[in-house]
Design a protein around this motif. Structure first.
Motif, PDB file in Angstrom:
ATOM      1  N   ARG A 341       0.827  -1.206   0.000  1.00 53.98           N
ATOM      2  CA  ARG A 341       0.000   0.000   0.000  1.00 53.98           C
ATOM      3  C   ARG A 341       0.862   1.258   0.000  1.00 53.98           C
ATOM      4  O   ARG A 341       0.547   2.244  -0.663  1.00 53.98           O
ATOM      5  CB  ARG A 341      -0.911   0.007   1.233  1.00 53.98           C
ATOM      6  CG  ARG A 341      -1.784   1.267   1.308  1.00 53.98           C
ATOM      7  CD  ARG A 341      -2.534   1.391   2.613  1.00 53.98           C
ATOM      8  NE  ARG A 341      -3.598   0.428   2.726  1.00 53.98           N
ATOM      9  CZ  ARG A 341      -3.611  -0.590   3.567  1.00 53.98           C
ATOM     10  NH1 ARG A 341      -2.583  -0.788   4.361  1.00 53.98           N
ATOM     11  NH2 ARG A 341      -4.630  -1.418   3.614  1.00 53.98           N
ATOM     12  N   THR A 342       1.985   1.210   0.728  1.00 51.71           N
ATOM     13  CA  THR A 342       2.862   2.381   0.805  1.00 51.71           C
ATOM     14  C   THR A 342       3.539   2.661  -0.531  1.00 51.71           C
ATOM     15  O   THR A 342       3.687   3.823  -0.944  1.00 51.71           O
ATOM     16  CB  THR A 342       3.929   2.160   1.888  1.00 51.71           C
ATOM     17  OG1 THR A 342       3.284   1.929   3.147  1.00 51.71           O
ATOM     18  CG2 THR A 342       4.839   3.370   2.016  1.00 51.71           C
ATOM     19  N   ARG A 343       3.951   1.597  -1.220  1.00 51.66           N
ATOM     20  CA  ARG A 343       4.616   1.775  -2.526  1.00 51.66           C
ATOM     21  C   ARG A 343       4.035   0.783  -3.518  1.00 51.66           C
ATOM     22  O   ARG A 343       4.629  -0.262  -3.785  1.00 51.66           O
ATOM     23  CB  ARG A 343       6.129   1.580  -2.351  1.00 51.66           C
ATOM     24  CG  ARG A 343       6.953   1.935  -3.588  1.00 51.66           C
ATOM     25  CD  ARG A 343       8.403   2.210  -3.211  1.00 51.66           C
ATOM     26  NE  ARG A 343       9.018   1.094  -2.534  1.00 51.66           N
ATOM     27  CZ  ARG A 343       9.646   0.086  -3.165  1.00 51.66           C
ATOM     28  NH1 ARG A 343       9.688   0.064  -4.491  1.00 51.66           N
ATOM     29  NH2 ARG A 343      10.214  -0.877  -2.474  1.00 51.66           N
ATOM     30  N   PRO A 344       2.864   1.102  -4.064  1.00 53.10           N
ATOM     31  CA  PRO A 344       2.181   0.135  -4.934  1.00 53.10           C
ATOM     32  C   PRO A 344       2.762   0.097  -6.348  1.00 53.10           C
ATOM     33  O   PRO A 344       3.034   1.140  -6.949  1.00 53.10           O
ATOM     34  CB  PRO A 344       0.736   0.644  -4.943  1.00 53.10           C
ATOM     35  CG  PRO A 344       0.859   2.111  -4.709  1.00 53.10           C
ATOM     36  CD  PRO A 344       2.046   2.318  -3.848  1.00 53.10           C
ATOM     37  N   ASP A 345       2.983  -1.099  -6.833  1.00 51.11           N
ATOM     38  CA  ASP A 345       3.238  -1.311  -8.254  1.00 51.11           C
ATOM     39  C   ASP A 345       2.853  -2.744  -8.579  1.00 51.11           C
ATOM     40  O   ASP A 345       2.649  -3.569  -7.687  1.00 51.11           O
ATOM     41  CB  ASP A 345       4.683  -0.990  -8.660  1.00 51.11           C
ATOM     42  CG  ASP A 345       5.714  -1.908  -8.037  1.00 51.11           C
ATOM     43  OD1 ASP A 345       5.479  -3.135  -7.963  1.00 51.11           O
ATOM     44  OD2 ASP A 345       6.766  -1.421  -7.603  1.00 51.11           O
ATOM     45  N   ARG A 346       2.757  -3.054  -9.858  1.00 53.33           N
ATOM     46  CA  ARG A 346       2.241  -4.343 -10.295  1.00 53.33           C
ATOM     47  C   ARG A 346       3.103  -5.507  -9.797  1.00 53.33           C
ATOM     48  O   ARG A 346       2.582  -6.524  -9.305  1.00 53.33           O
ATOM     49  CB  ARG A 346       2.165  -4.348 -11.832  1.00 53.33           C
ATOM     50  CG  ARG A 346       1.839  -5.696 -12.441  1.00 53.33           C
ATOM     51  CD  ARG A 346       0.451  -6.188 -12.048  1.00 53.33           C
ATOM     52  NE  ARG A 346       0.201  -7.528 -12.518  1.00 53.33           N
ATOM     53  CZ  ARG A 346      -0.210  -7.824 -13.755  1.00 53.33           C
ATOM     54  NH1 ARG A 346      -0.416  -6.860 -14.647  1.00 53.33           N
ATOM     55  NH2 ARG A 346      -0.435  -9.084 -14.087  1.00 53.33           N
ATOM     56  N   ALA A 347       4.439  -5.373  -9.877  1.00 53.10           N
ATOM     57  CA  ALA A 347       5.322  -6.470  -9.493  1.00 53.10           C
ATOM     58  C   ALA A 347       5.199  -6.769  -7.991  1.00 53.10           C
ATOM     59  O   ALA A 347       5.158  -7.935  -7.572  1.00 53.10           O
ATOM     60  CB  ALA A 347       6.768  -6.139  -9.851  1.00 53.10           C
ATOM     61  N   ARG A 348       5.124  -5.738  -7.174  1.00 47.53           N
ATOM     62  CA  ARG A 348       5.017  -5.938  -5.726  1.00 47.53           C
ATOM     63  C   ARG A 348       3.653  -6.532  -5.368  1.00 47.53           C
ATOM     64  O   ARG A 348       3.545  -7.367  -4.462  1.00 47.53           O
ATOM     65  CB  ARG A 348       5.232  -4.604  -4.998  1.00 47.53           C
ATOM     66  CG  ARG A 348       6.669  -4.102  -5.088  1.00 47.53           C
ATOM     67  CD  ARG A 348       6.779  -2.618  -4.735  1.00 47.53           C
ATOM     68  NE  ARG A 348       6.351  -2.336  -3.373  1.00 47.53           N
ATOM     69  CZ  ARG A 348       7.105  -2.515  -2.291  1.00 47.53           C
ATOM     70  NH1 ARG A 348       8.335  -3.002  -2.428  1.00 47.53           N
ATOM     71  NH2 ARG A 348       6.658  -2.206  -1.097  1.00 47.53           N
ATOM     72  N   TRP A 349       2.602  -6.110  -6.106  1.00 54.82           N
ATOM     73  CA  TRP A 349       1.264  -6.644  -5.856  1.00 54.82           C
ATOM     74  C   TRP A 349       1.225  -8.137  -6.178  1.00 54.82           C
ATOM     75  O   TRP A 349       0.691  -8.935  -5.408  1.00 54.82           O
ATOM     76  CB  TRP A 349       0.261  -5.865  -6.710  1.00 54.82           C
ATOM     77  CG  TRP A 349      -1.176  -6.094  -6.374  1.00 54.82           C
ATOM     78  CD1 TRP A 349      -1.828  -5.751  -5.239  1.00 54.82           C
ATOM     79  CD2 TRP A 349      -2.151  -6.710  -7.231  1.00 54.82           C
ATOM     80  NE1 TRP A 349      -3.157  -6.104  -5.320  1.00 54.82           N
ATOM     81  CE2 TRP A 349      -3.378  -6.696  -6.535  1.00 54.82           C
ATOM     82  CE3 TRP A 349      -2.108  -7.264  -8.524  1.00 54.82           C
ATOM     83  CZ2 TRP A 349      -4.548  -7.217  -7.090  1.00 54.82           C
ATOM     84  CZ3 TRP A 349      -3.273  -7.773  -9.058  1.00 54.82           C
ATOM     85  CH2 TRP A 349      -4.487  -7.756  -8.346  1.00 54.82           C
ATOM     86  N   ASP A 350       1.820  -8.518  -7.318  1.00 50.75           N
ATOM     87  CA  ASP A 350       1.878  -9.934  -7.691  1.00 50.75           C
ATOM     88  C   ASP A 350       2.693 -10.740  -6.675  1.00 50.75           C
ATOM     89  O   ASP A 350       2.332 -11.871  -6.307  1.00 50.75           O
ATOM     90  CB  ASP A 350       2.497 -10.094  -9.081  1.00 50.75           C
ATOM     91  CG  ASP A 350       1.556  -9.612 -10.175  1.00 50.75           C
ATOM     92  OD1 ASP A 350       0.359  -9.449  -9.891  1.00 50.75           O
ATOM     93  OD2 ASP A 350       2.030  -9.398 -11.313  1.00 50.75           O
ATOM     94  N   ALA A 351       3.811 -10.171  -6.214  1.00 53.87           N
ATOM     95  CA  ALA A 351       4.660 -10.865  -5.238  1.00 53.87           C
ATOM     96  C   ALA A 351       3.904 -11.082  -3.929  1.00 53.87           C
ATOM     97  O   ALA A 351       4.039 -12.135  -3.281  1.00 53.87           O
ATOM     98  CB  ALA A 351       5.942 -10.073  -4.986  1.00 53.87           C
ATOM     99  N   ALA A 352       3.095 -10.116  -3.540  1.00 52.74           N
ATOM    100  CA  ALA A 352       2.315 -10.256  -2.307  1.00 52.74           C
ATOM    101  C   ALA A 352       1.303 -11.395  -2.427  1.00 52.74           C
ATOM    102  O   ALA A 352       1.085 -12.160  -1.486  1.00 52.74           O
ATOM    103  CB  ALA A 352       1.615  -8.940  -1.970  1.00 52.74           C
ATOM    104  N   TRP A 353       0.676 -11.529  -3.616  1.00 49.37           N
ATOM    105  CA  TRP A 353      -0.265 -12.639  -3.818  1.00 49.37           C
ATOM    106  C   TRP A 353       0.460 -13.991  -3.747  1.00 49.37           C
ATOM    107  O   TRP A 353      -0.037 -14.951  -3.156  1.00 49.37           O
ATOM    108  CB  TRP A 353      -0.975 -12.493  -5.167  1.00 49.37           C
ATOM    109  CG  TRP A 353      -2.072 -11.477  -5.155  1.00 49.37           C
ATOM    110  CD1 TRP A 353      -2.114 -10.296  -5.821  1.00 49.37           C
ATOM    111  CD2 TRP A 353      -3.307 -11.567  -4.435  1.00 49.37           C
ATOM    112  NE1 TRP A 353      -3.275  -9.626  -5.570  1.00 49.37           N
ATOM    113  CE2 TRP A 353      -4.035 -10.387  -4.720  1.00 49.37           C
ATOM    114  CE3 TRP A 353      -3.865 -12.519  -3.581  1.00 49.37           C
ATOM    115  CZ2 TRP A 353      -5.297 -10.141  -4.177  1.00 49.37           C
ATOM    116  CZ3 TRP A 353      -5.122 -12.271  -3.032  1.00 49.37           C
ATOM    117  CH2 TRP A 353      -5.814 -11.103  -3.341  1.00 49.37           C
TER     118      TRP A 353
END
Length: 418
Positions: A341-353
């Protein structure tokens, strides 16, 4: 010439002293052994003794505080010196004035009591201050220098002497007094209770064995660094905890936070870390030094220090190592979602999933429901739904259905109550 000699009279055995028989019976009763047995109270006591911190055992009369100290001294090969504080005068601890040949030139030296001299000659020992809560205020004041500085009059106790005290709560002490705040703040307070299994096995002849903790030499620098970061980190965030004198007389006679007790806490954390002690032992020691409230805050901050860095988890989610404990795992997953949430981008979102999938495969499924729901709300329009979501969809859907069912039951119950 043969003569007939009269037969000799039978010899009457000497009478056996009944006191000697009684002594033999008592010797058999005292013949006990010890065995290694997990005991968090005993481990906390031996760790504090190893750290050379004065310990005060609190407990009701007759539960074995004195017996535990006697067995501890024997196990550690330390001569035991027991001093009943309440039957001594203040001068017995501050020293008795002895007038010399020329007091104007040499002053009046303070002579120590005989038991202190014996400890110095032995070079080591366990000084047991019993019945501390029955000592009047004047005696407690005289004990301050002994407990903190290890001095009695002009005599300095050697480093090999450890100090342990015992006290009964005021309600069950004979003519009991509350401990003065300055004296109480010099001790690590341990609540001593009896374990019925230990008592039964001990009465059968086998008691737990007290041993000093084994400190890992390779962990010493790491242990000191960890302890300093833990205590300094908490006090930096919570400066009001540096010194907090309790408002009631009873609580002032127990553990409370001060710079002195925080220093003892730092030492105990370092020793517990180097010895690999359990969280239960560390909890007894920390709460017994700065009190329950500050101690629990420190323990919670220690948990946060053990959490993995969210950025490290996002870098390699497939090989991430998550905490085993449920509350710590939940906190780690929440930290990952907060980082996205603090630093959103597509790669970090996918990694979190991908990390949530790993958490699902290696732990309790219900722990991923809230992080998955929050992570889904962070999706932006141009981000495709990752395949990892399919692994979590069933868990989230099931949880949502359970929540809706619980809401329906609650509404029905509310209507029935009206």
């Amino acid at each position: 010439m043969l003569t007939n000699t009269p037969p000799s009279a039978p010899t009457t055995p000497a009478p056996v002293s009944q006191l000697a028989v009684a002594e033999e019976l008592m010797s058999l009763l005292r013949d006990t052994t010890t065995e290694p047995r997990p005991d968090i109270q005993l481990e906390a006591l031996t760790l504090a003794v190893s750290a050379d911190l004065p310990v005060l055992l609190w407990g009701e009369p007759g539960i074995g505080k004195t017996a535990a100290l006697t067995q501890l001294a024997a196990s550690l090969d330390l001569p035991l010196t027991t001093v009943i504080a309440s039957v001594h005068e203040p001068s017995d601890f501050s020293g008795l004035p002895i007038v010399g040949d020329d007091p104007a030139e040499q002053g009046v030296p303070m002579a120590p009591p005989d038991w202190a001299v014996r400890l110095v000659r032995a070079g080591k020992g366990l000084l047991f201050l019993d019945e501390l809560s029955t000592a009047p205020p004047a005696v407690q004041a005289a004990l301050l220098r002994l407990v903190l500085e290890r001095r009695i009059g002009a005599l300095q106790l050697p480093p090999g002497v450890r100090i342990v005290a015992a006290a009964n709560p005021r309600s069950s002490a004979a003519d009991g007094w509350e401990l003065s705040p300055p004296l109480a703040n010099r001790f690590v307070h341990l609540q001593w209770t009896h374990d019925h299994e230990v008592v039964v096995r001990g009465l059968a002849g086998t008691w737990p064995r007290a041993t000093l903790p084994r400190l890992d030499p390779e962990k010493l620098p790491e242990a000191v660094d960890f302890a300093r970061r833990a205590v300094c980190g908490l006090l930096s965030a919570r400066p009001t905890l540096v010194h907090r004198l309790p408002t009631t007389e009873t609580r002032r006679g127990g553990p409370w936070p001060s710079p002195r007790s925080w220093d003892m806490t730092l030492n105990l954390i370092a020793f517990a870390t180097a010895a690999g002690s359990s969280r239960e032992v560390l909890s007894l020691l920390v709460r017994g030094t700065v009190g329950d409230g500050p101690g629990l805050e420190l323990l919670a901050s220690l948990d946060r220090m053990d959490l993995p860095d969210p950025e490290d988890l996002l870098t390699d989610p497939a090989n991430a190592v998550l905490p085993e404990r449920g509350d710590l795992r939940q906190a780690a997953l929440d930290g990952v979602v907060a980082a996205v949430r603090t630093r959103p981008d597509r790669a970090r979102w996918d990694a979190a999933w991908a990390l949530l999938v790993r958490a699902l495969e290696t732990g309790a499924p219900d722990l991923v429901v809230v992080p998955a729901t929050t992570l889904a709300s962070l999706r932006q329009e141009d981000w495709d739904v990752p395949a990892a979501i399919e692994h979590l969809a069933g868990v989230v859907s099931l949880s949502q259905r359970a929540d809706r069912a619980a809401d329906r039951v609650a509404r029905v119950g509310a209507k029935a109550g009206r």
